[in-house]
Design a protein around this motif. Structure first.
Motif, PDB file in Angstrom:
ATOM      1  N   VAL A 162       0.861  -1.188   0.000  1.00  0.00           N
ATOM      2  CA  VAL A 162       0.000   0.000   0.000  1.00  0.00           C
ATOM      3  C   VAL A 162       0.889   1.227   0.000  1.00  0.00           C
ATOM      4  O   VAL A 162       2.028   1.187   0.475  1.00  0.00           O
ATOM      5  N   ALA A 163       0.343   2.324  -0.534  1.00  0.00           N
ATOM      6  CA  ALA A 163       1.145   3.548  -0.612  1.00  0.00           C
ATOM      7  C   ALA A 163       0.231   4.766  -0.649  1.00  0.00           C
ATOM      8  O   ALA A 163      -0.815   4.722  -1.311  1.00  0.00           O
ATOM      9  N   PRO A 164       0.626   5.838   0.035  1.00  0.00           N
ATOM     10  CA  PRO A 164      -0.114   7.089  -0.158  1.00  0.00           C
ATOM     11  C   PRO A 164       0.016   7.534  -1.611  1.00  0.00           C
ATOM     12  O   PRO A 164       1.085   7.402  -2.208  1.00  0.00           O
ATOM     13  N   TYR A 165      -1.069   8.032  -2.163  1.00  0.00           N
ATOM     14  CA  TYR A 165      -1.063   8.419  -3.568  1.00  0.00           C
ATOM     15  C   TYR A 165      -0.368   9.750  -3.787  1.00  0.00           C
ATOM     16  O   TYR A 165      -0.137  10.170  -4.905  1.00  0.00           O
ATOM     17  N   TYR A 166      -0.030  10.415  -2.695  1.00  0.00           N
ATOM     18  CA  TYR A 166       0.680  11.690  -2.767  1.00  0.00           C
ATOM     19  C   TYR A 166       1.456  11.864  -1.460  1.00  0.00           C
ATOM     20  O   TYR A 166       1.263  11.123  -0.509  1.00  0.00           O
ATOM     21  N   GLY A 167       2.340  12.840  -1.430  1.00  0.00           N
ATOM     22  CA  GLY A 167       3.034  13.175  -0.198  1.00  0.00           C
ATOM     23  C   GLY A 167       4.428  12.617  -0.123  1.00  0.00           C
ATOM     24  O   GLY A 167       4.938  11.973  -1.033  1.00  0.00           O
ATOM     25  N   SER A 168       5.052  12.894   1.013  1.00  0.00           N
ATOM     26  CA  SER A 168       6.424  12.469   1.258  1.00  0.00           C
ATOM     27  C   SER A 168       6.425  11.302   2.234  1.00  0.00           C
ATOM     28  O   SER A 168       5.405  10.660   2.461  1.00  0.00           O
ATOM     29  N   GLY A 169       7.563  11.024   2.840  1.00  0.00           N
ATOM     30  CA  GLY A 169       7.635   9.931   3.795  1.00  0.00           C
ATOM     31  C   GLY A 169       7.343   8.603   3.134  1.00  0.00           C
ATOM     32  O   GLY A 169       7.942   8.242   2.126  1.00  0.00           O
ATOM     33  N   SER A 170       6.368   7.853   3.702  1.00  0.00           N
ATOM     34  CA  SER A 170       6.018   6.556   3.117  1.00  0.00           C
ATOM     35  C   SER A 170       5.379   6.719   1.744  1.00  0.00           C
ATOM     36  O   SER A 170       5.214   5.746   1.014  1.00  0.00           O
ATOM     37  N   GLY A 171       5.024   7.957   1.373  1.00  0.00           N
ATOM     38  CA  GLY A 171       4.537   8.200   0.025  1.00  0.00           C
ATOM     39  C   GLY A 171       5.594   7.970  -1.034  1.00  0.00           C
ATOM     40  O   GLY A 171       5.276   7.823  -2.215  1.00  0.00           O
ATOM     41  N   MET A 172       6.859   7.929  -0.641  1.00  0.00           N
ATOM     42  CA  MET A 172       7.935   7.712  -1.601  1.00  0.00           C
ATOM     43  C   MET A 172       8.184   6.229  -1.873  1.00  0.00           C
ATOM     44  O   MET A 172       8.726   5.869  -2.904  1.00  0.00           O
ATOM     45  N   THR A 173       7.806   5.370  -0.938  1.00  0.00           N
ATOM     46  CA  THR A 173       8.079   3.940  -1.093  1.00  0.00           C
ATOM     47  C   THR A 173       6.886   3.047  -0.810  1.00  0.00           C
ATOM     48  O   THR A 173       6.896   1.870  -1.165  1.00  0.00           O
ATOM     49  N   GLY A 174       5.856   3.571  -0.141  1.00  0.00           N
ATOM     50  CA  GLY A 174       4.770   2.723   0.300  1.00  0.00           C
ATOM     51  C   GLY A 174       5.121   2.029   1.604  1.00  0.00           C
ATOM     52  O   GLY A 174       6.119   2.346   2.249  1.00  0.00           O
ATOM     53  N   ARG A 175       4.307   1.051   1.964  1.00  0.00           N
ATOM     54  CA  ARG A 175       4.591   0.270   3.165  1.00  0.00           C
ATOM     55  C   ARG A 175       4.010  -1.128   3.040  1.00  0.00           C
ATOM     56  O   ARG A 175       3.109  -1.380   2.233  1.00  0.00           O
ATOM     57  N   SER A 176       4.524  -2.017   3.838  1.00  0.00           N
ATOM     58  CA  SER A 176       4.160  -3.425   3.770  1.00  0.00           C
ATOM     59  C   SER A 176       2.698  -3.629   4.144  1.00  0.00           C
ATOM     60  O   SER A 176       2.157  -2.956   5.036  1.00  0.00           O
ATOM     61  N   ILE A 177       2.062  -4.608   3.488  1.00  0.00           N
ATOM     62  CA  ILE A 177       0.691  -4.966   3.848  1.00  0.00           C
ATOM     63  C   ILE A 177       0.658  -5.830   5.100  1.00  0.00           C
ATOM     64  O   ILE A 177      -0.426  -6.148   5.609  1.00  0.00           O
ATOM     65  N   HIS A 178       1.817  -6.199   5.621  1.00  0.00           N
ATOM     66  CA  HIS A 178       1.894  -7.069   6.790  1.00  0.00           C
ATOM     67  C   HIS A 178       2.083  -6.287   8.081  1.00  0.00           C
ATOM     68  O   HIS A 178       2.491  -6.849   9.100  1.00  0.00           O
ATOM     69  N   ARG A 179       1.753  -5.013   8.041  1.00  0.00           N
ATOM     70  CA  ARG A 179       1.792  -4.154   9.223  1.00  0.00           C
ATOM     71  C   ARG A 179       0.605  -3.192   9.145  1.00  0.00           C
ATOM     72  O   ARG A 179      -0.051  -3.105   8.102  1.00  0.00           O
ATOM     73  N   PRO A 180       0.306  -2.467  10.212  1.00  0.00           N
ATOM     74  CA  PRO A 180      -0.785  -1.482  10.110  1.00  0.00           C
ATOM     75  C   PRO A 180      -0.459  -0.405   9.076  1.00  0.00           C
ATOM     76  O   PRO A 180       0.702  -0.075   8.829  1.00  0.00           O
ATOM     77  N   ILE A 181      -1.506   0.138   8.482  1.00  0.00           N
ATOM     78  CA  ILE A 181      -1.355   1.225   7.525  1.00  0.00           C
ATOM     79  C   ILE A 181      -1.033   2.515   8.285  1.00  0.00           C
ATOM     80  O   ILE A 181      -1.156   2.573   9.513  1.00  0.00           O
ATOM     81  N   GLY A 182      -0.621   3.552   7.558  1.00  0.00           N
ATOM     82  CA  GLY A 182      -0.434   4.858   8.182  1.00  0.00           C
ATOM     83  C   GLY A 182      -1.775   5.538   8.415  1.00  0.00           C
ATOM     84  O   GLY A 182      -2.835   5.002   8.087  1.00  0.00           O
ATOM     85  N   THR A 183      -1.726   6.737   8.956  1.00  0.00           N
ATOM     86  CA  THR A 183      -2.951   7.441   9.340  1.00  0.00           C
ATOM     87  C   THR A 183      -3.893   7.641   8.157  1.00  0.00           C
ATOM     88  O   THR A 183      -3.495   8.094   7.087  1.00  0.00           O
ATOM     89  N   ILE A 184      -5.137   7.289   8.362  1.00  0.00           N
ATOM     90  CA  ILE A 184      -6.186   7.517   7.372  1.00  0.00           C
ATOM     91  C   ILE A 184      -6.709   8.931   7.557  1.00  0.00           C
ATOM     92  O   ILE A 184      -7.019   9.349   8.676  1.00  0.00           O
ATOM     93  N   THR A 185      -6.796   9.670   6.471  1.00  0.00           N
ATOM     94  CA  THR A 185      -7.213  11.064   6.522  1.00  0.00           C
ATOM     95  C   THR A 185      -8.587  11.241   5.886  1.00  0.00           C
ATOM     96  O   THR A 185      -9.212  10.269   5.458  1.00  0.00           O
ATOM     97  N   THR A 186      -9.025  12.478   5.810  1.00  0.00           N
ATOM     98  CA  THR A 186     -10.331  12.777   5.221  1.00  0.00           C
ATOM     99  C   THR A 186     -10.299  12.771   3.701  1.00  0.00           C
ATOM    100  O   THR A 186     -11.336  12.925   3.062  1.00  0.00           O
ATOM    101  N   LEU A 187      -9.106  12.608   3.121  1.00  0.00           N
ATOM    102  CA  LEU A 187      -8.956  12.581   1.672  1.00  0.00           C
ATOM    103  C   LEU A 187      -8.776  11.149   1.185  1.00  0.00           C
ATOM    104  O   LEU A 187      -8.380  10.260   1.941  1.00  0.00           O
TER     105      LEU A 187
END
Length: 307
Positions: A220-245
């Motif tokens: 999974v990956a944020p569709y925009y932004g920095s941080g994990s938005g540059m590489t995504g993150r594993s599906i075998h851990r919790p996702i990052g913060t869910i926002t209103t967008l």
């Protein structure tokens, strides 16, 4: 907490109410200024009395007697991800004073306020906390990550527990097993698109390539932004913060799609049967603003044990 009757200010989708009810607390009154949120809350909590109003103008004498106040004042004026409408967000900080006004009238046994951790950095936070102190409350802030409460999402929020105890309560909160976002994703969902298609942003393609190198074909990956938005993150851990967008994308080999409201609902810790607005944008906005019900449940149960 002797009489466990609660009200929910800035109730939104109803995460605080859902968590409180899971802890055995009856929520008798809930309010929000957004009619759609009030209607959503009423669909899911039909035994609660609902009010659609600006809580700056509330007549606290009209609210039924209760012992517990739960409140989620607007966070946008405090959050780092403030968006473009900053003057409006700055004005929303004042919603926190509705909590003080309500507590001044009703003198609840317990007041629990949820917000982003930056709420404590607000220039007027010392004044706000002092106002609660002057009403006889000991103020105890706790920063809580939803992932530590079985929610498949890293979501740090500030829960300020105000009680009439001599000293601030230090809650003994459980540390539950972290749940992977993979448990939430519906891989057979039909609406996927090809990653390599005309018009796809080069920046998006670069982020997906970087994610593949690190996590393989599914992540999974944020569709925009920095941080994990540059590489995504594993599906075998919790996702990052869910926002209103509409933020989180799911990558599966050569196809991708955005997370859908039923998946986001589960990733926020709401039960599967919970009703949401039919419009995707409004459902995601409501969920992104919500309190995670399992966190609220653990907070109230810890207060019951400690108070």
């Amino acid at each position: 907490m002797s009489t466990e009757l609660a009200i929910d200010l800035f109730a939104g989708a109803g995460g605080f109410t859902t968590g409180a009810e899971s802890a055995g607390i009856k929520v008798i009154w809930a309010a929000n200024h957004w009619r759609l949120a009030v209607d959503c809350h009423a669909d899911n909590h039909p035994d609660t009395f609902h009010s659609c109003q600006d809580l700056h103008q509330a007549d606290w004498s009209a609210i039924p007697s209760h012992n517990i106040l739960a409140a989620s004042p607007c966070c946008q004026g405090h959050s780092r991800a403030r968006g473009k409408d900053r003057p409006h967000h700055d004005l929303q900080r004042s919603t926190a004073w509705a909590v003080v006004s309500c507590a001044e009238y009703h003198r609840e046994d317990v007041v629990v306020v949820e917000n982003v951790p930056e709420f404590a950095d607000w220039a007027l936070y010392p004044c706000w906390a002092d106002a609660m102190n002057r009403l006889g409350y000991a103020v105890s802030p706790h920063v809580v990550d939803a992932a530590d409460h079985g929610v498949p999402q890293h979501r740090k929020r500030l829960f300020i527990v105000c009680t009439k105890s001599k000293t601030p309560l230090k809650l003994d909160l459980p540390q539950r097993e972290h749940m992977p976002i993979n448990n939430v994703i519906e891989w057979d969902y039909p609406k996927w698109s090809q990653i390599d298609k005309p018009g796809r942003s080069l920046a998006t393609l670069r982020r997906i390539d970087a994610g593949r190198r690190q996590f393989g074909e599914r992540f999974v990956a944020p569709y925009y932004g920095s941080g994990s938005g540059m590489t995504g993150r594993s599906i075998h851990r919790p996702i990052g913060t869910i926002t209103t967008l509409d933020r989180w994308a799911i990558i599966d080999g050569d196809r991708m799609r955005m997370m859908q409201p039923p998946e986001i609902k589960t990733a926020m810790g709401f039960p599967a049967h919970y009703l949401l607005p039919a419009t995707r944008r409004e459902a995601i906005q409501m969920l992104g603003n919500a309190v995670c019900p399992p966190v609220a449940k653990d907070i109230f149960e810890a207060i019951r044990k400690t108070a």
